[in-house]
Motif scaffolding. Structure first.
Motif, PDB file in Angstrom:
ATOM      1  N   LEU A 120       0.820  -1.209   0.000  1.00 42.56           N
ATOM      2  CA  LEU A 120       0.000   0.000   0.000  1.00 42.56           C
ATOM      3  C   LEU A 120       0.858   1.265   0.000  1.00 42.56           C
ATOM      4  O   LEU A 120       0.523   2.253  -0.660  1.00 42.56           O
ATOM      5  CB  LEU A 120      -0.950   0.000   1.195  1.00 42.56           C
ATOM      6  CG  LEU A 120      -2.017  -1.100   1.199  1.00 42.56           C
ATOM      7  CD1 LEU A 120      -2.958  -0.923   2.391  1.00 42.56           C
ATOM      8  CD2 LEU A 120      -2.802  -1.121  -0.106  1.00 42.56           C
ATOM      9  N   SER A 121       1.967   1.242   0.734  1.00 34.25           N
ATOM     10  CA  SER A 121       2.837   2.426   0.768  1.00 34.25           C
ATOM     11  C   SER A 121       3.489   2.663  -0.588  1.00 34.25           C
ATOM     12  O   SER A 121       3.581   3.808  -1.057  1.00 34.25           O
ATOM     13  CB  SER A 121       3.899   2.285   1.860  1.00 34.25           C
ATOM     14  OG  SER A 121       4.782   1.211   1.591  1.00 34.25           O
ATOM     15  N   GLN A 122       3.922   1.595  -1.262  1.00 33.04           N
ATOM     16  CA  GLN A 122       4.563   1.757  -2.567  1.00 33.04           C
ATOM     17  C   GLN A 122       3.553   2.198  -3.622  1.00 33.04           C
ATOM     18  O   GLN A 122       3.861   3.036  -4.482  1.00 33.04           O
ATOM     19  CB  GLN A 122       5.233   0.444  -2.997  1.00 33.04           C
ATOM     20  CG  GLN A 122       6.299  -0.074  -2.043  1.00 33.04           C
ATOM     21  CD  GLN A 122       7.398   0.930  -1.748  1.00 33.04           C
ATOM     22  OE1 GLN A 122       7.885   1.624  -2.649  1.00 33.04           O
ATOM     23  NE2 GLN A 122       7.807   1.015  -0.485  1.00 33.04           N
ATOM     24  N   LEU A 123       2.336   1.650  -3.567  1.00 33.75           N
ATOM     25  CA  LEU A 123       1.306   2.080  -4.505  1.00 33.75           C
ATOM     26  C   LEU A 123       0.928   3.545  -4.269  1.00 33.75           C
ATOM     27  O   LEU A 123       0.713   4.300  -5.231  1.00 33.75           O
ATOM     28  CB  LEU A 123       0.068   1.190  -4.370  1.00 33.75           C
ATOM     29  CG  LEU A 123       0.214  -0.243  -4.884  1.00 33.75           C
ATOM     30  CD1 LEU A 123      -1.037  -1.052  -4.548  1.00 33.75           C
ATOM     31  CD2 LEU A 123       0.464  -0.265  -6.397  1.00 33.75           C
ATOM     32  N   PHE A 124       0.860   3.944  -3.007  1.00 32.61           N
ATOM     33  CA  PHE A 124       0.558   5.342  -2.685  1.00 32.61           C
ATOM     34  C   PHE A 124       1.642   6.256  -3.239  1.00 32.61           C
ATOM     35  O   PHE A 124       1.342   7.305  -3.824  1.00 32.61           O
ATOM     36  CB  PHE A 124       0.443   5.522  -1.173  1.00 32.61           C
ATOM     37  CG  PHE A 124       0.256   6.954  -0.748  1.00 32.61           C
ATOM     38  CD1 PHE A 124      -0.982   7.570  -0.858  1.00 32.61           C
ATOM     39  CD2 PHE A 124       1.315   7.690  -0.242  1.00 32.61           C
ATOM     40  CE1 PHE A 124      -1.160   8.893  -0.480  1.00 32.61           C
ATOM     41  CE2 PHE A 124       1.155   9.016   0.141  1.00 32.61           C
ATOM     42  CZ  PHE A 124      -0.086   9.618   0.019  1.00 32.61           C
ATOM     43  N   TYR A 125       2.900   5.850  -3.092  1.00 32.51           N
ATOM     44  CA  TYR A 125       3.988   6.703  -3.553  1.00 32.51           C
ATOM     45  C   TYR A 125       3.954   6.897  -5.063  1.00 32.51           C
ATOM     46  O   TYR A 125       4.033   8.031  -5.558  1.00 32.51           O
ATOM     47  CB  TYR A 125       5.349   6.134  -3.137  1.00 32.51           C
ATOM     48  CG  TYR A 125       6.478   6.984  -3.652  1.00 32.51           C
ATOM     49  CD1 TYR A 125       6.849   8.151  -2.995  1.00 32.51           C
ATOM     50  CD2 TYR A 125       7.151   6.658  -4.829  1.00 32.51           C
ATOM     51  CE1 TYR A 125       7.855   8.972  -3.490  1.00 32.51           C
ATOM     52  CE2 TYR A 125       8.157   7.470  -5.338  1.00 32.51           C
ATOM     53  CZ  TYR A 125       8.506   8.623  -4.664  1.00 32.51           C
ATOM     54  OH  TYR A 125       9.485   9.436  -5.163  1.00 32.51           O
ATOM     55  N   ILE A 126       3.832   5.794  -5.821  1.00 38.82           N
ATOM     56  CA  ILE A 126       3.904   5.950  -7.279  1.00 38.82           C
ATOM     57  C   ILE A 126       2.666   6.632  -7.844  1.00 38.82           C
ATOM     58  O   ILE A 126       2.738   7.255  -8.914  1.00 38.82           O
ATOM     59  CB  ILE A 126       4.135   4.590  -7.982  1.00 38.82           C
ATOM     60  CG1 ILE A 126       2.925   3.669  -7.830  1.00 38.82           C
ATOM     61  CG2 ILE A 126       5.406   3.930  -7.489  1.00 38.82           C
ATOM     62  CD1 ILE A 126       2.984   2.444  -8.742  1.00 38.82           C
TER      63      ILE A 126
END
Length: 235
Positions: A120-126
């Motif tokens: 979820l954190s990586q999807l939020f970032y990109i």
């Protein structure tokens, strides 16, 4: 800014080393991560060697990113992009490295917590924080590749770990099968070639790890996703 920059330059490589060491533990301990995989199969269990095949080239891009981050290459804007991503990158490495210890202990529900945080954190970032790709900038290209491949394999990790933690040996219902196709089609419709390619790879890995009609359907979803990504990026 100087203090923050030096901190990012140290934390990111240390997080990589932590994750790398955890992966070595995962491969050479008994039971190893493949043993745990084979003992816990579900509707979203991929062919495990596809994961290894993904991580080898992806780690080469990580090393290139870390090298440029450490050396402070690029102009001020390029360095800022690399440094800001370093914190999300480090979070991902810490989550996946810690995941390994719980996975190899067959504490799948606990391991899934770290997968959820990472994905979820990586999807939020990109999707929310990553600046647009500058094809004339090598630091920008490498940052985009690392960030989007991290998020892309994270989607597979989330489907896999959640299914084995809570739905071991449960076949996919009709609703799950439909939702999988709709979800990947929706994600593909807003994806560039990098992240979209990861989604296709995820589906191929899942298809090769399953059998029967579900495997064939996942293969069809992979072709559909590839078509959507290709058309979107063509136009």
């Amino acid at each position: 800014m100087g203090n923050q920059q030096s901190t990012a330059q140290i934390v990111a490589p240390l997080s990589f080393l932590y994750d790398f060491a955890a992966q070595q533990y995962g491969m050479f301990s008994k039971p190893n991560m493949l043993d745990v995989h084979n003992q816990n199969l579900a509707a979203f269990s991929p062919q495990p060697f596809f994961i290894a095949g993904f991580f080898f080239p992806q780690q080469l891009f990580q090393l290139a990113y870390l090298w440029k981050l450490w050396r402070g290459e690029g102009n001020a804007q390029e360095r800022e992009v690399m440094e800001k991503y370093a914190w999300w990158y480090s979070l991902g490495n810490v989550c996946i490295g810690t995941w390994m210890f719980f996975w190899n202990s067959s504490k799948l529900e606990v391991s899934n917590v770290f997968v959820v945080i990472n994905t979820l954190s990586q999807l939020f970032y990109i999707s929310m924080l990553l600046p647009a790709l500058d094809t004339r900038s090598t630091p920008s290209i490498i940052t985009h590749v690392v960030a989007k491949t991290f998020a892309g394999i994270g989607v597979l990790d989330l489907l896999h770990n959640t299914s084995v933690a809570y739905f071991k040996d449960v076949p996919p219902s009709s609703l799950v099968q439909i939702a999988t196709g709709v979800g990947f089609a929706a994600a593909a419709s807003v994806s560039d070639g990098i992240f979209g390619g990861c989604l296709v790879y995820d589906l191929v890995a899942l298809s090769m790890g399953q059998h029967g009609s579900w495997s064939m359907l996942l293969g069809g979803y992979a072709a559909m996703t590839a078509g959507i990504v290709g058309l979107r990026n063509w136009f």
